[in-house]
Write a protein that holds these residues in place. Structure first.
Motif, PDB file in Angstrom:
ATOM      1  N   LEU A 101      48.375  50.268  36.868  1.00  0.00           N
ATOM      2  CA  LEU A 101      48.610  49.204  35.274  1.00  0.00           C
ATOM      3  C   LEU A 101      47.249  49.985  34.620  1.00  0.00           C
ATOM      4  O   LEU A 101      46.645  51.575  35.271  1.00  0.00           O
ATOM      5  N   GLN A 102      47.095  50.131  32.963  1.00  0.00           N
ATOM      6  CA  GLN A 102      46.556  50.503  32.459  1.00  0.00           C
ATOM      7  C   GLN A 102      45.320  49.536  32.247  1.00  0.00           C
ATOM      8  O   GLN A 102      45.724  48.161  31.636  1.00  0.00           O
ATOM      9  N   ILE A 103      43.779  49.833  31.552  1.00  0.00           N
ATOM     10  CA  ILE A 103      42.713  48.676  30.827  1.00  0.00           C
ATOM     11  C   ILE A 103      43.713  48.585  29.598  1.00  0.00           C
ATOM     12  O   ILE A 103      44.138  49.216  28.663  1.00  0.00           O
ATOM     13  N   GLY A 104      43.541  47.084  28.990  1.00  0.00           N
ATOM     14  CA  GLY A 104      44.751  46.046  28.133  1.00  0.00           C
ATOM     15  C   GLY A 104      46.235  46.427  28.121  1.00  0.00           C
ATOM     16  O   GLY A 104      47.112  45.395  27.210  1.00  0.00           O
ATOM     17  N   GLU A 105      46.489  46.777  29.249  1.00  0.00           N
ATOM     18  CA  GLU A 105      48.038  46.703  28.985  1.00  0.00           C
ATOM     19  C   GLU A 105      47.706  44.344  29.434  1.00  0.00           C
ATOM     20  O   GLU A 105      47.705  43.949  29.871  1.00  0.00           O
ATOM     21  N   THR A 106      49.069  44.166  28.597  1.00  0.00           N
ATOM     22  CA  THR A 106      49.301  42.148  28.866  1.00  0.00           C
ATOM     23  C   THR A 106      50.909  42.315  29.534  1.00  0.00           C
ATOM     24  O   THR A 106      51.589  42.805  30.122  1.00  0.00           O
ATOM     25  N   GLY A 107      50.417  40.587  29.913  1.00  0.00           N
ATOM     26  CA  GLY A 107      51.867  40.779  30.546  1.00  0.00           C
ATOM     27  C   GLY A 107      51.711  38.787  31.012  1.00  0.00           C
ATOM     28  O   GLY A 107      50.890  37.925  29.838  1.00  0.00           O
ATOM     29  N   VAL A 108      52.263  38.297  32.265  1.00  0.00           N
ATOM     30  CA  VAL A 108      52.492  37.194  31.853  1.00  0.00           C
ATOM     31  C   VAL A 108      51.712  36.334  33.445  1.00  0.00           C
ATOM     32  O   VAL A 108      52.387  37.428  33.992  1.00  0.00           O
ATOM     33  N   THR A 109      51.192  34.862  33.118  1.00  0.00           N
ATOM     34  CA  THR A 109      50.541  34.667  34.480  1.00  0.00           C
ATOM     35  C   THR A 109      51.776  34.391  35.149  1.00  0.00           C
ATOM     36  O   THR A 109      52.538  33.634  34.550  1.00  0.00           O
ATOM     37  N   VAL A 110      52.239  34.604  36.277  1.00  0.00           N
ATOM     38  CA  VAL A 110      53.585  33.824  37.631  1.00  0.00           C
ATOM     39  C   VAL A 110      53.085  32.463  37.740  1.00  0.00           C
ATOM     40  O   VAL A 110      53.695  31.319  37.378  1.00  0.00           O
ATOM     41  N   SER A 111      52.457  32.438  38.156  1.00  0.00           N
ATOM     42  CA  SER A 111      50.940  31.409  38.787  1.00  0.00           C
ATOM     43  C   SER A 111      50.098  30.898  38.076  1.00  0.00           C
ATOM     44  O   SER A 111      49.170  31.645  37.755  1.00  0.00           O
ATOM     45  N   ALA A 112      49.102  29.618  38.208  1.00  0.00           N
ATOM     46  CA  ALA A 112      47.956  29.111  37.291  1.00  0.00           C
ATOM     47  C   ALA A 112      46.569  30.145  38.510  1.00  0.00           C
ATOM     48  O   ALA A 112      47.118  30.206  39.399  1.00  0.00           O
ATOM     49  N   LEU A 113      46.203  30.471  37.008  1.00  0.00           N
ATOM     50  CA  LEU A 113      44.834  31.361  37.721  1.00  0.00           C
ATOM     51  C   LEU A 113      43.956  30.864  37.887  1.00  0.00           C
ATOM     52  O   LEU A 113      43.467  29.963  36.498  1.00  0.00           O
ATOM     53  N   THR A 130      40.821  35.828  36.462  1.00  0.00           N
ATOM     54  CA  THR A 130      39.940  35.937  35.499  1.00  0.00           C
ATOM     55  C   THR A 130      38.886  35.695  36.125  1.00  0.00           C
ATOM     56  O   THR A 130      38.219  36.321  37.085  1.00  0.00           O
ATOM     57  N   LYS A 131      37.814  35.880  34.932  1.00  0.00           N
ATOM     58  CA  LYS A 131      36.153  35.242  35.428  1.00  0.00           C
ATOM     59  C   LYS A 131      35.504  34.477  35.380  1.00  0.00           C
ATOM     60  O   LYS A 131      34.242  34.383  34.942  1.00  0.00           O
ATOM     61  N   GLY A 132      36.650  33.624  35.783  1.00  0.00           N
ATOM     62  CA  GLY A 132      36.615  32.572  36.076  1.00  0.00           C
ATOM     63  C   GLY A 132      37.300  31.439  35.355  1.00  0.00           C
ATOM     64  O   GLY A 132      37.136  29.929  35.302  1.00  0.00           O
ATOM     65  N   GLU A 133      37.639  31.589  33.993  1.00  0.00           N
ATOM     66  CA  GLU A 133      38.422  30.303  33.732  1.00  0.00           C
ATOM     67  C   GLU A 133      39.963  30.297  34.537  1.00  0.00           C
ATOM     68  O   GLU A 133      40.101  31.026  35.020  1.00  0.00           O
ATOM     69  N   PHE A 134      40.368  28.461  34.441  1.00  0.00           N
ATOM     70  CA  PHE A 134      41.939  28.722  34.645  1.00  0.00           C
ATOM     71  C   PHE A 134      42.603  29.070  33.719  1.00  0.00           C
ATOM     72  O   PHE A 134      42.622  28.501  32.254  1.00  0.00           O
ATOM     73  N   LEU A 135      43.898  29.718  34.163  1.00  0.00           N
ATOM     74  CA  LEU A 135      45.361  29.650  32.664  1.00  0.00           C
ATOM     75  C   LEU A 135      46.287  28.990  33.456  1.00  0.00           C
ATOM     76  O   LEU A 135      46.528  29.367  34.720  1.00  0.00           O
ATOM     77  N   ALA A 136      47.200  28.328  32.757  1.00  0.00           N
ATOM     78  CA  ALA A 136      48.734  27.711  33.466  1.00  0.00           C
ATOM     79  C   ALA A 136      49.441  29.182  33.474  1.00  0.00           C
ATOM     80  O   ALA A 136      49.067  30.181  33.159  1.00  0.00           O
ATOM     81  N   PRO A 137      50.450  28.393  34.348  1.00  0.00           N
ATOM     82  CA  PRO A 137      51.260  29.890  34.236  1.00  0.00           C
ATOM     83  C   PRO A 137      52.125  29.673  32.931  1.00  0.00           C
ATOM     84  O   PRO A 137      52.312  29.118  32.002  1.00  0.00           O
ATOM     85  N   ASN A 138      52.941  30.836  33.334  1.00  0.00           N
ATOM     86  CA  ASN A 138      53.188  31.350  31.827  1.00  0.00           C
ATOM     87  C   ASN A 138      52.939  32.003  30.705  1.00  0.00           C
ATOM     88  O   ASN A 138      52.966  32.007  29.499  1.00  0.00           O
TER      89      ASN A 138
END
Length: 157
Positions: A101-113, A130-138
């Motif tokens: 992987l490289q910095i700047g690549e994009t993807g999608v969350t599979v599980s909640a972060l 993450t740096k502390g944020e909560f992200l939902a799946p997808n």
């Protein structure tokens, strides 16, 4: 008289075995070690009460000597090493499949972060954080830093 000797020897032996079990197999001070001390103490007390003071002193001295020798030689000769857990876990997250992987690549969350979880990049799942944020799946995410196998992401706005 013979029954007194058998009782004393059995109580002291069982007590010493329980103390050794406590030292080797069960860490900390638990009921097993306390029970071992109590049984050995009762055996010595019965020796004093039923067999006399002189025999009681001999039993006490013998018990202390036998316990000291048994502990010294059992730990010195490494007799307990076959019972010890010697396996070590040397794997880490993402060590099995090094990422490209490289910095700047994009993807999608599979599980909640929360803030760690699983992200999907190039059809491969990776442990990300993450740096502390909560992200939902997808949620669309972007890699902002790579430190060894630690992948830090943020939400794509």
């Amino acid at each position: 008289m013979l029954l007194d000797w058998v009782t004393v020897i059995l109580l002291i032996t069982i007590g010493l075995v329980l103390i050794i079990v406590e030292l080797v197999f069960i860490p900390g001070t638990t009921l097993i070690g306390i029970l071992g001390f109590v049984l050995a103490g009762i055996g010595i007390w019965i020796g004093y009460a039923a067999l006399g003071t002189t025999i009681g002193h001999i039993i006490l001295g013998s018990t202390v000597l036998i316990a000291g020798v048994a502990f010294f030689y059992s730990f010195r000769t490494d007799a307990w090493s076959r019972f010890a857990l010697n396996d070590q876990m040397k794997n880490r997250v993402n060590d099995e499949h090094p990422h490209t992987l490289q910095i700047g690549e994009t993807g999608v969350t599979v599980s909640a972060l929360r803030p760690q979880g699983t992200g999907l990049f190039n059809d491969q799942q990776h442990e990300v954080q993450t740096k502390g944020e909560f992200l939902a799946p997808n949620t669309q995410i972007r890699i902002i830093s790579l430190n060894h196998n630690k992948i830090t992401v943020e939400e794509v706005s």
